[in-house]
Design an enzyme around this catalytic site. Sequence first.
Site, short mmCIF file in Angstrom:
data_model
loop_
_atom_site.label_atom_id
_atom_site.label_comp_id
_atom_site.label_asym_id
_atom_site.label_seq_id
_atom_site.Cartn_x
_atom_site.Cartn_y
_atom_site.Cartn_z
CB ALA A 1 -0.93 -0.01 1.21
NE ARG B 1 1.62 -10.50 0.43
CZ ARG B 1 0.55 -9.71 0.60
NH1 ARG B 1 0.68 -8.40 0.58
NH2 ARG B 1 -0.63 -10.25 0.79
CE1 TYR C 1 -2.64 -16.88 -5.72
CE2 TYR C 1 -4.57 -17.68 -4.54
CZ TYR C 1 -3.42 -16.91 -4.58
OH TYR C 1 -3.05 -16.18 -3.48
#
Length: 370
Positions: free
Chosen positions: A2, A91, A199
């Site tokens: 973020a 990530r 996934y």
Amino acid sequence: MAGLTMALELARRDRPCIVVERAPRLEEVGAGLQLSPNALRVLARLGDLDDLKARGTVAETVTLHAARTGRAIASVPVSSADGTPYLSIHRADLQAWLVRAAAASSRIELRLGRDIGAIARDRSDLRVEAIRSGGTEILQTPLVIAADGVNSPTAQRLGLGGPAATGALAWRGRVADGAAMPPAGIEAWLGPRRHAVAYPIASGRETNLVLIEPADGSANHADLPARFSKWDRRLGTMIASVDGFTAWPLKAVPGARPWRHLDNRLILIGDAAHAMLPYAAQGAAMAIEDAAVLAAHLDRAADLSNALRGYETERRPRIDRVRSRVGFHRFVYHLPFPLSLGRNAVLASRSAASLAGDLAWLYDWRPPRD
């Protein structure tokens, strides 16, 4: 994540910023995540989207399976109406992409290996302590944007307390055995009190496997195969192929947590403001959206107070709606037999267009125009 997205959004508006990070190096850590079209529209403005897509895998659908039989219940389209894709990625690969973009900007300064200490008003600015091994730096700034995660030290320093336990635990592992990996795309298995998600990550070379179950204190890695032994055999093969699972107690931030502090000179964003369960795969996306919306309000408003108030007025309803959807998924995913039979029948009877329409409000979101 973020914080870096926020820095890039500010830089593209020619606003300088300093990113203060506790870690001495931005290393490859974390697990897989999903970037839905609403997030990718923001990222497309910040760097080379084709490069980001090459680091992950584009998904067309999320396929829902019955836990025991593995039978496909429904395939939910996840691409947006305008063609913006849905991406699964590690990530670390997203972080590397963001760091590369930030390093190329003359408006962003990265200061690593620093903890934030006291934050206090100093006339019209904030006085911030950045603590490092060689001493303490004092930063003077008109605004602090705290993007320090679900366990936000800033939130605790403000007296907000820590996140709440949700009663759920996620086991995360990576499948590198090609024979055990599922077909390309995102898959989920729905069962009583538990579900599993798989996934592709690392450009499709590995699969991220997440097993979510109650956090009853007795669960351990060694017993995972037994606890899922009556589930789909293909899932069992994947579980057996993981070298080691990492346990992540799932936490959430109270919906009423205040975001604005110190006379509108400090604001919480991302998980620090509104961490929620991952049942809609929107944690990363909401943080990325936060950055785009906050930067726009900082550009448009006459002063910081109006900017932060306008940001919160815009964001809270959307965050609350996503949080509500998360609660719905938690309930529906974990329905016991025979209620699960009704769920499966309803999902199977619906068209792809109908299923896609349920999430159009989420995936079709667009960032504010410049």
